[in-house]
Design a protein around this motif. Structure first.
Motif, PDB file in Angstrom:
ATOM      1  N   GLY A  80       0.784  -1.231   0.000  1.00 33.26           N
ATOM      2  CA  GLY A  80       0.000   0.000   0.000  1.00 33.26           C
ATOM      3  C   GLY A  80       0.813   1.277   0.000  1.00 33.26           C
ATOM      4  N   ASP A  81       2.143   1.170   0.086  1.00 30.62           N
ATOM      5  CA  ASP A  81       2.996   2.360   0.113  1.00 30.62           C
ATOM      6  C   ASP A  81       3.170   2.881  -1.311  1.00 30.62           C
ATOM      7  OD1 ASP A  81       4.893   4.302   0.393  1.00 30.62           O
ATOM      8  OD2 ASP A  81       6.280   3.099   1.591  1.00 30.62           O
ATOM      9  N   GLN A  82       2.366   3.859  -1.681  1.00 30.38           N
ATOM     10  CA  GLN A  82       2.402   4.408  -3.037  1.00 30.38           C
ATOM     11  C   GLN A  82       3.496   5.463  -3.215  1.00 30.38           C
ATOM     12  OE1 GLN A  82       0.471   3.058  -5.445  1.00 30.38           O
ATOM     13  NE2 GLN A  82      -0.206   1.656  -3.828  1.00 30.38           N
ATOM     14  N   SER A  83       4.060   5.939  -2.111  1.00 31.25           N
ATOM     15  CA  SER A  83       5.066   6.994  -2.202  1.00 31.25           C
ATOM     16  C   SER A  83       6.465   6.453  -2.517  1.00 31.25           C
ATOM     17  CB  SER A  83       5.118   7.779  -0.881  1.00 31.25           C
ATOM     18  OG  SER A  83       5.545   6.939   0.185  1.00 31.25           O
ATOM     19  N   ALA A  84       6.702   5.169  -2.244  1.00 33.38           N
ATOM     20  CA  ALA A  84       8.029   4.585  -2.459  1.00 33.38           C
ATOM     21  C   ALA A  84       8.261   4.310  -3.940  1.00 33.38           C
ATOM     22  CB  ALA A  84       8.168   3.295  -1.661  1.00 33.38           C
ATOM     23  N   PRO A  85       9.483   4.483  -4.413  1.00 33.77           N
ATOM     24  CA  PRO A  85       9.776   4.199  -5.824  1.00 33.77           C
ATOM     25  C   PRO A  85       9.675   2.716  -6.145  1.00 33.77           C
ATOM     26  CG  PRO A  85      11.799   4.658  -4.612  1.00 33.77           C
ATOM     27  CD  PRO A  85      10.668   4.939  -3.672  1.00 33.77           C
ATOM     28  N   SER A  86       9.666   2.401  -7.432  1.00 32.12           N
ATOM     29  CA  SER A  86       9.631   1.010  -7.896  1.00 32.12           C
ATOM     30  C   SER A  86      10.810   0.767  -8.821  1.00 32.12           C
ATOM     31  CB  SER A  86       8.331   0.717  -8.642  1.00 32.12           C
ATOM     32  OG  SER A  86       7.212   0.864  -7.805  1.00 32.12           O
ATOM     33  N   PRO A  87      11.402  -0.440  -8.781  1.00 29.79           N
ATOM     34  CA  PRO A  87      12.522  -0.746  -9.685  1.00 29.79           C
ATOM     35  C   PRO A  87      12.020  -0.915 -11.116  1.00 29.79           C
ATOM     36  CG  PRO A  87      11.928  -2.690  -8.422  1.00 29.79           C
ATOM     37  CD  PRO A  87      11.087  -1.576  -7.891  1.00 29.79           C
ATOM     38  N   PRO A  88      12.894  -0.782 -12.115  1.00 32.20           N
ATOM     39  CA  PRO A  88      12.464  -0.875 -13.514  1.00 32.20           C
ATOM     40  C   PRO A  88      12.118  -2.283 -13.967  1.00 32.20           C
ATOM     41  CG  PRO A  88      14.847  -0.590 -13.378  1.00 32.20           C
ATOM     42  CD  PRO A  88      14.320  -0.423 -11.987  1.00 32.20           C
ATOM     43  N   ARG A  89      12.523  -3.303 -13.200  1.00 34.44           N
ATOM     44  CA  ARG A  89      12.191  -4.691 -13.534  1.00 34.44           C
ATOM     45  C   ARG A  89      12.105  -5.482 -12.243  1.00 34.44           C
ATOM     46  NH1 ARG A  89      17.689  -3.949 -14.654  1.00 34.44           N
ATOM     47  NH2 ARG A  89      19.101  -5.626 -14.011  1.00 34.44           N
ATOM     48  N   HIS A  90      11.683  -6.738 -12.351  1.00 35.98           N
ATOM     49  CA  HIS A  90      11.526  -7.568 -11.150  1.00 35.98           C
ATOM     50  C   HIS A  90      12.852  -7.643 -10.404  1.00 35.98           C
ATOM     51  CE1 HIS A  90      10.693 -10.962  -8.515  1.00 35.98           C
ATOM     52  NE2 HIS A  90       9.409 -10.830  -8.822  1.00 35.98           N
ATOM     53  N   PHE A  91      12.792  -7.540  -9.083  1.00 36.36           N
ATOM     54  CA  PHE A  91      14.029  -7.477  -8.296  1.00 36.36           C
ATOM     55  C   PHE A  91      14.884  -8.728  -8.436  1.00 36.36           C
ATOM     56  CE2 PHE A  91      11.246  -9.555  -5.231  1.00 36.36           C
ATOM     57  CZ  PHE A  91      12.086 -10.422  -4.539  1.00 36.36           C
ATOM     58  N   ALA A  92      14.265  -9.893  -8.686  1.00 40.21           N
ATOM     59  CA  ALA A  92      15.053 -11.120  -8.839  1.00 40.21           C
ATOM     60  C   ALA A  92      15.979 -11.054 -10.045  1.00 40.21           C
ATOM     61  CB  ALA A  92      14.134 -12.332  -8.946  1.00 40.21           C
ATOM     62  N   ASP A  93      15.628 -10.218 -11.033  1.00 37.98           N
ATOM     63  CA  ASP A  93      16.469 -10.080 -12.223  1.00 37.98           C
ATOM     64  C   ASP A  93      17.725  -9.260 -11.964  1.00 37.98           C
ATOM     65  OD1 ASP A  93      14.740 -11.590 -13.860  1.00 37.98           O
ATOM     66  OD2 ASP A  93      13.469  -9.843 -14.213  1.00 37.98           O
ATOM     67  N   PHE A  94      17.840  -8.667 -10.775  1.00 37.41           N
ATOM     68  CA  PHE A  94      19.042  -7.922 -10.418  1.00 37.41           C
ATOM     69  C   PHE A  94      20.139  -8.815  -9.842  1.00 37.41           C
ATOM     70  CE2 PHE A  94      15.982  -4.504 -10.652  1.00 37.41           C
ATOM     71  CZ  PHE A  94      16.710  -3.427 -11.131  1.00 37.41           C
ATOM     72  N   ASN A  95      19.866 -10.107  -9.657  1.00 39.06           N
ATOM     73  CA  ASN A  95      20.906 -11.016  -9.185  1.00 39.06           C
ATOM     74  C   ASN A  95      22.047 -11.072 -10.189  1.00 39.06           C
ATOM     75  OD1 ASN A  95      20.256 -12.676  -6.607  1.00 39.06           O
ATOM     76  ND2 ASN A  95      18.287 -12.543  -7.689  1.00 39.06           N
ATOM     77  N   GLU A  96      23.258 -11.294  -9.669  1.00 44.77           N
ATOM     78  CA  GLU A  96      24.441 -11.368 -10.524  1.00 44.77           C
ATOM     79  C   GLU A  96      25.326 -12.535 -10.114  1.00 44.77           C
ATOM     80  OE1 GLU A  96      26.673  -7.723 -10.910  1.00 44.77           O
ATOM     81  OE2 GLU A  96      24.876  -6.500 -10.566  1.00 44.77           O
ATOM     82  N   GLN A  97      26.142 -12.963 -11.048  1.00 50.28           N
ATOM     83  CA  GLN A  97      27.086 -14.055 -10.821  1.00 50.28           C
ATOM     84  C   GLN A  97      27.945 -13.790  -9.594  1.00 50.28           C
ATOM     85  OE1 GLN A  97      27.645 -16.889 -12.865  1.00 50.28           O
ATOM     86  NE2 GLN A  97      29.119 -17.599 -11.354  1.00 50.28           N
ATOM     87  N   GLY A  98      27.954 -14.752  -8.656  1.00 54.44           N
ATOM     88  CA  GLY A  98      28.830 -14.686  -7.507  1.00 54.44           C
ATOM     89  C   GLY A  98      28.418 -13.724  -6.414  1.00 54.44           C
ATOM     90  N   LYS A  99      27.271 -13.081  -6.559  1.00 54.00           N
ATOM     91  CA  LYS A  99      26.832 -12.121  -5.551  1.00 54.00           C
ATOM     92  C   LYS A  99      25.696 -12.697  -4.702  1.00 54.00           C
ATOM     93  CE  LYS A  99      28.422  -8.007  -7.968  1.00 54.00           C
ATOM     94  NZ  LYS A  99      28.130  -6.596  -8.352  1.00 54.00           N
ATOM     95  N   VAL A 100      25.446 -12.035  -3.576  1.00 53.75           N
ATOM     96  CA  VAL A 100      24.418 -12.476  -2.632  1.00 53.75           C
ATOM     97  C   VAL A 100      23.371 -11.386  -2.515  1.00 53.75           C
ATOM     98  CG1 VAL A 100      23.924 -13.232  -0.276  1.00 53.75           C
ATOM     99  CG2 VAL A 100      26.136 -13.794  -1.329  1.00 53.75           C
TER     100      VAL A 100
ATOM    101  N   THR B  28       3.708  -7.205   0.008  1.00 46.97           N
ATOM    102  CA  THR B  28       4.921  -6.396  -0.148  1.00 46.97           C
ATOM    103  C   THR B  28       5.320  -6.306  -1.616  1.00 46.97           C
ATOM    104  OG1 THR B  28       6.361  -8.326   0.154  1.00 46.97           O
ATOM    105  CG2 THR B  28       5.871  -6.998   2.113  1.00 46.97           C
ATOM    106  N   ARG B  29       6.173  -5.336  -1.897  1.00 45.81           N
ATOM    107  CA  ARG B  29       6.773  -5.198  -3.230  1.00 45.81           C
ATOM    108  C   ARG B  29       8.178  -4.637  -3.060  1.00 45.81           C
ATOM    109  NH1 ARG B  29       7.088   0.026  -5.014  1.00 45.81           N
ATOM    110  NH2 ARG B  29       5.828   1.589  -3.929  1.00 45.81           N
ATOM    111  N   ALA B  30       9.002  -4.871  -4.061  1.00 42.46           N
ATOM    112  CA  ALA B  30      10.345  -4.294  -4.051  1.00 42.46           C
ATOM    113  C   ALA B  30      10.261  -2.808  -4.335  1.00 42.46           C
ATOM    114  CB  ALA B  30      11.225  -4.991  -5.081  1.00 42.46           C
ATOM    115  N   SER B  31      11.154  -2.055  -3.704  1.00 37.88           N
ATOM    116  CA  SER B  31      11.172  -0.610  -3.926  1.00 37.88           C
ATOM    117  C   SER B  31      12.527  -0.152  -4.454  1.00 37.88           C
ATOM    118  CB  SER B  31      10.835   0.134  -2.630  1.00 37.88           C
ATOM    119  OG  SER B  31      10.927   1.532  -2.814  1.00 37.88           O
TER     120      SER B  31
END
Length: 221
Positions: free
Chosen positions: A63-83, A146-149
């Motif tokens: 319900g937090d409409q004031s918080a920003p949203s990422p440009p794509r699903h947060f799971a797609d921000f994972n990278e090789q070798g990172k946590v 919840t949603r990613a911000s």
């Protein structure tokens, strides 16, 4: 910035070793992410480990409409070798990570996920062999809760203990510790010195020497 050689040397040590070193360096709470434990590939057991620089994700309530949203699903921000480190709003009973997300992260080569919150689909993560650390589980997904911000922002774990993008996260059967790169050289030095002391201590105890005098003789204050 820690060198590749220093990072590789740090890999040899458990979360307990690193936490002890951070306590000696007077880092807040010894870097211990208290309450976050291993759920996959085993439940606080085995040799599995997550190790790598953090990608941080801040979750907000739906319900937090004031918080920003990422440009794509947060799971797609994972990278090789990172946590990926995910911070869920406190007190929610829903999960913010599930089997589909581990499937995506695993494909991208992520080293694991650490969740300051809840996860679900325990057996799916275990079938993948993907390291998942969280506070607890839930049967409910994030939908409507919840949603990613924000991605890759500093996140306060508690008081003076923060998880920053690029901090190293080390998780194993004992728990999770956050390692600031600026202290990595000092941590490795302390851990290596302590490992040699521990080796000598074990040998003495196996010879039948008493615990008290052995610790007094071998361990530094």
């Amino acid at each position: 910035m820690a060198s590749a050689a220093t990072i590789q040397r740090l890999r040899a040590f458990a979360s307990c070793d690193i936490g002890d070193a951070l306590v000696k360096l007077k880092y807040p709470f010894g870097g211990f992410l208290d309450g976050i434990t291993m759920w996959s590939p085993d439940r606080r057991a085995g040799e599995a480990k997550t190790f790598g620089p953090a990608i941080t994700v801040k979750m907000v309530e739906m319900g937090d409409q004031s918080a920003p949203s990422p440009p794509r699903h947060f799971a797609d921000f994972n990278e090789q070798g990172k946590v990926m480190y995910i911070q869920q709003p406190k007190g929610l009973y829903s999960a913010c990570w599930g089997g589909l997300m581990s499937t995506r992260a695993n494909y991208l080569g992520a080293s694991g996920v650490v969740i300051d919150g809840r996860m679900r689909d325990v057996n799916e993560h275990r079938e993948l062999g993907f390291p998942v650390f969280a506070r607890d589980t839930s049967i409910l997904g994030s939908n409507t809760f919840t949603r990613a911000s924000e991605i890759n922002v500093p996140l306060q774990f508690k008081e003076d203990l923060w998880v920053n993008p690029g901090d190293y996260l080390v998780g194993d059967a004992d728990g999770v510790v956050v390692v600031p790169p600026s202290l990595m050289d000092s941590i490795v030095q302390i851990c290596e010195e302590r490992a040699e002391i521990d080796r000598k201590t074990v040998e003495a105890l196996q010879r039948g020497e008493e615990m008290g005098p052995t610790l007094k003789r071998l361990r530094k204050p």
